[in-house]
Design a protein around this motif. Structure first.
Motif, mmCIF file in Angstrom:
data_model
loop_
_atom_site.group_PDB
_atom_site.id
_atom_site.type_symbol
_atom_site.label_atom_id
_atom_site.label_comp_id
_atom_site.label_asym_id
_atom_site.label_seq_id
_atom_site.Cartn_x
_atom_site.Cartn_y
_atom_site.Cartn_z
ATOM 1 N N ILE A 226 0.838 -1.194 0.000
ATOM 2 C CA ILE A 226 0.000 0.000 0.000
ATOM 3 C C ILE A 226 0.876 1.248 0.000
ATOM 4 O O ILE A 226 1.805 1.367 0.806
ATOM 5 C CB ILE A 226 -0.916 0.045 1.252
ATOM 6 C CG1 ILE A 226 -1.739 -1.243 1.370
ATOM 7 C CG2 ILE A 226 -1.819 1.273 1.204
ATOM 8 C CD1 ILE A 226 -2.718 -1.452 0.256
ATOM 9 N N ALA B 74 0.716 5.368 0.475
ATOM 10 C CA ALA B 74 -0.178 6.402 1.014
ATOM 11 C C ALA B 74 0.658 7.594 1.452
ATOM 12 O O ALA B 74 1.874 7.490 1.643
ATOM 13 C CB ALA B 74 -0.988 5.853 2.190
ATOM 14 N N ASP C 177 -7.833 7.141 8.596
ATOM 15 C CA ASP C 177 -6.748 6.609 7.769
ATOM 16 C C ASP C 177 -5.839 5.728 8.604
ATOM 17 O O ASP C 177 -5.473 4.614 8.200
ATOM 18 C CB ASP C 177 -5.915 7.746 7.167
ATOM 19 C CG ASP C 177 -6.692 8.576 6.152
ATOM 20 O OD1 ASP C 177 -7.513 8.003 5.423
ATOM 21 O OD2 ASP C 177 -6.450 9.801 6.094
ATOM 22 N N TRP D 29 -4.818 1.874 8.205
ATOM 23 C CA TRP D 29 -3.433 1.449 7.975
ATOM 24 C C TRP D 29 -2.974 0.456 9.041
ATOM 25 O O TRP D 29 -2.274 -0.512 8.735
ATOM 26 C CB TRP D 29 -2.492 2.653 8.003
ATOM 27 C CG TRP D 29 -2.723 3.637 6.889
ATOM 28 C CD1 TRP D 29 -3.488 3.468 5.779
ATOM 29 C CD2 TRP D 29 -2.181 4.952 6.814
ATOM 30 N NE1 TRP D 29 -3.459 4.595 5.004
ATOM 31 C CE2 TRP D 29 -2.654 5.526 5.611
ATOM 32 C CE3 TRP D 29 -1.335 5.707 7.627
ATOM 33 C CZ2 TRP D 29 -2.320 6.811 5.210
ATOM 34 C CZ3 TRP D 29 -0.992 6.986 7.230
ATOM 35 C CH2 TRP D 29 -1.476 7.536 6.034
ATOM 36 N N LEU E 131 -4.305 -2.866 8.197
ATOM 37 C CA LEU E 131 -3.596 -3.453 7.062
ATOM 38 C C LEU E 131 -2.243 -3.997 7.484
ATOM 39 O O LEU E 131 -1.830 -5.085 7.059
ATOM 40 C CB LEU E 131 -3.420 -2.404 5.950
ATOM 41 C CG LEU E 131 -4.700 -1.937 5.247
ATOM 42 C CD1 LEU E 131 -4.387 -0.771 4.311
ATOM 43 C CD2 LEU E 131 -5.327 -3.091 4.453
ATOM 44 N N ALA E 132 -1.531 -3.241 8.325
ATOM 45 C CA ALA E 132 -0.226 -3.693 8.800
ATOM 46 C C ALA E 132 -0.368 -4.964 9.628
ATOM 47 O O ALA E 132 0.442 -5.892 9.514
ATOM 48 C CB ALA E 132 0.458 -2.594 9.615
ATOM 49 N N THR F 161 2.342 -4.511 3.511
ATOM 50 C CA THR F 161 3.426 -3.554 3.711
ATOM 51 C C THR F 161 2.930 -2.156 3.364
ATOM 52 O O THR F 161 2.281 -1.965 2.323
ATOM 53 C CB THR F 161 4.636 -3.894 2.815
ATOM 54 O OG1 THR F 161 5.038 -5.248 3.069
ATOM 55 C CG2 THR F 161 5.796 -2.952 3.088
ATOM 56 N N LEU F 162 3.217 -1.183 4.224
ATOM 57 C CA LEU F 162 2.840 0.209 3.977
ATOM 58 C C LEU F 162 4.066 0.984 3.503
ATOM 59 O O LEU F 162 5.165 0.804 4.036
ATOM 60 C CB LEU F 162 2.314 0.864 5.259
ATOM 61 C CG LEU F 162 1.189 0.179 6.010
ATOM 62 C CD1 LEU F 162 0.833 1.008 7.259
ATOM 63 C CD2 LEU F 162 -0.023 0.008 5.126
ATOM 64 N N LEU G 99 4.769 4.912 3.250
ATOM 65 C CA LEU G 99 4.201 6.214 3.565
ATOM 66 C C LEU G 99 5.106 7.328 3.041
ATOM 67 O O LEU G 99 6.298 7.387 3.346
ATOM 68 C CB LEU G 99 4.017 6.359 5.082
ATOM 69 C CG LEU G 99 3.164 5.268 5.750
ATOM 70 C CD1 LEU G 99 3.055 5.531 7.245
ATOM 71 C CD2 LEU G 99 1.781 5.185 5.122
#
Length: 466
Positions: free
Chosen positions: A354, A356, A365, A369, A372-373, A378-379, A381
């Motif tokens: 992802i 963002a 948000d 997130w 999702l983590a 994987t984020l 940012l």
């Protein structure tokens, strides 16, 4: 930036004489080079040892005489001794350009490695410092240019008067020639015969005239994270075609300079806290330039479709009825993953990735997130360096595990990149004193699989007071 100590140019020798002093292998090497030209080549030596029989040269077996330099364009000295010294002194007295083989300090000019596609030539010079490197570069260029490529240059030259008569403006002529030399149809025709090539070129000329002279186009080009060698081949080609380059502040000058030398360059200077152009002004600018019939390269850092405000610019171009195209670039998140060998998707660990922006993120948000983590994604940012600790703390507060691995890359994809690694909990403990530059924050279990051996550890950092 290093500056050239020589100015590259093409020296006219048609109908003139070139003199080479020497009769050995070094003289033969120069003969191989200069007999590619239409000049009259004269070799002077008391003793001729090399075999010059395969070349159109005149050989005089005697010592050097001052009259030998009457009407001479260039002099090469390829031996040592009294004759060589007299020839050098006479050339300097007459201000004739002189090349003394293997003695760069005595040379007025250097002989480059040449890619011969007559009348097209490509010369590669290292100013005498690294001739082997110049030859290696020449070999690569040789492989890029087909043997018949020079026929395209001859065709373009033969059309010059016709093109000047039919196309009145310089930019329009340039666009025609760009279309000509990149046309697969013309290239195939000219390889078959000069007549076929001329016919296909004239067909292209008619098509070019039929097109609207006022039709401009905007290319939204991703410049990548900063290193010019990460620019795509398509981006390089379009930068060479562009009449105007409209670039962001984060795009390095080395990338901007890949455009044509005569292209107008406009910096729209958008950086954090310093917006010399508003987005609305940028939209108005590129629309105006395209309406003037110009080819506009809108050069953006990273990929134009990832946090590049491309959507707003595309909407403005669509509303104005103008043509546009998108040229993808390497996004900073991908560069950060490559810099640290981090697999952002990893079997049995991370099933997704992802991207963002952390700047301006609200609680909804962050809750999303964090979930999702926790689910293994994987984020990546963007735009969160100044609020990294705050974001980490809020992610933990919204359910993310404090032990979740975190990696941060500043100036991803560049030589001056710096890396930081740790956990969400450690990052949340205070504000890290990051180096200058844009940052990518990678969050997730897959981050632990990356190579962060050289990264600074959050736990050992000196934290600023939040």
């Amino acid at each position: 930036m290093a500056r050239l100590n020589t100015f590259p140019l093409s020296f006219k020798v048609r109908g003139q004489r070139i003199v080479i002093i020497g009769g050995g292998e070094e003289a033969l090497n120069k003969v191989r080079l200069v007999t590619k030209t239409s000049a009259h080549v004269l070799v002077i030596a008391r003793h001729v040892e090399a075999d010059f029989s395969g070349f159109a040269v005149d050989i005089v077996e005697r010592g050097f005489m001052p009259a030998d330099l009457d009407g001479v364009a260039l002099v090469f000295v390829a031996e040592e001794g009294a004759d060589a010294e007299r020839a050098k002194a006479e050339a300097r007295a007459r201000n004739i350009p002189l090349n003394v083989v293997d003695v760069p300090a005595e040379c007025d000019f250097y002989t480059p490695s040449i890619v011969d596609r007559a009348p097209l030539t490509v010369a590669i010079s290292s100013e005498g410092d690294a001739p082997v490197l110049a030859r290696l570069v020449r070999a690569r260029i040789e492989a890029m240019l087909p043997p018949g490529f020079g026929k395209m240059a001859s065709l373009a030259g033969g059309l010059r008067k016709q093109v000047e008569k039919l196309i009145q403006t310089g930019p329009a002529r340039r666009r025609f020639y760009e279309a000509l030399v990149t046309s697969p149809q013309v290239e195939a025709a000219v390889a078959a015969s000069p007549i076929a090539g001329r016919y296909q070129a004239e067909v292209l000329l008619e098509q070019h005239q039929a097109q609207s002279a006022s039709a401009g186009i905007v290319w939204l080009i991703g410049a990548g994270p900063g290193s010019e060698d990460l620019l795509t081949l398509r981006a390089q080609r379009l930068l060479q075609e562009a009449d105007v380059i409209v670039h962001d502040q984060l795009v390095p000058d080395a990338v901007v300079q890949m455009g044509r030398r005569d292209a107008e360059q406009i910096s729209v200077g958008k950086a954090k806290g310093h917006h010399s152009f508003s987005q609305a002004q940028i939209n108005t600018l590129i629309v105006r330039l395209a309406r003037e019939g110009k080819k506009v390269a809108r050069l953006k850092s990273g990929d134009p479709m990832v946090f590049g405000r491309a959507g707003e610019e595309i909407a403005a171009l669509r509303k104005a009825g103008l043509a546009y195209a998108i040229v993808p670039g390497v996004s900073a998140a991908m560069a950060a993953a490559a810099d640290t060998a981090t697999p952002v998707t990893l079997r049995k660990v991370s099933s997704g990735f992802i991207m963002a922006t952390a700047h301006g993120a609200d609680d909804s948000d962050l809750t999303h997130w964090a979930a999702l983590a926790q689910a293994g994604l994987t984020l990546a940012l963007y735009m969160g360096k100044s609020i990294a600790s705050d974001v980490a703390g809020r992610l933990v507060a919204n359910g993310a595990s404090p032990s979740t691995p975190v990696g941060i890359v500043v100036n991803a994809g560049r030589a001056d990149k710096s890396t930081y690694a740790g956990t969400l909990g450690a990052l949340a403990a205070g504000q890290v004193a990051f180096s200058d530059g844009p940052a990518i924050i990678l969050v997730g279990e897959a981050v632990a699989a990356g190579d962060w051996a050289q990264a600074a550890d959050f736990a050992t950092q000196q934290f600023k007071v939040a």
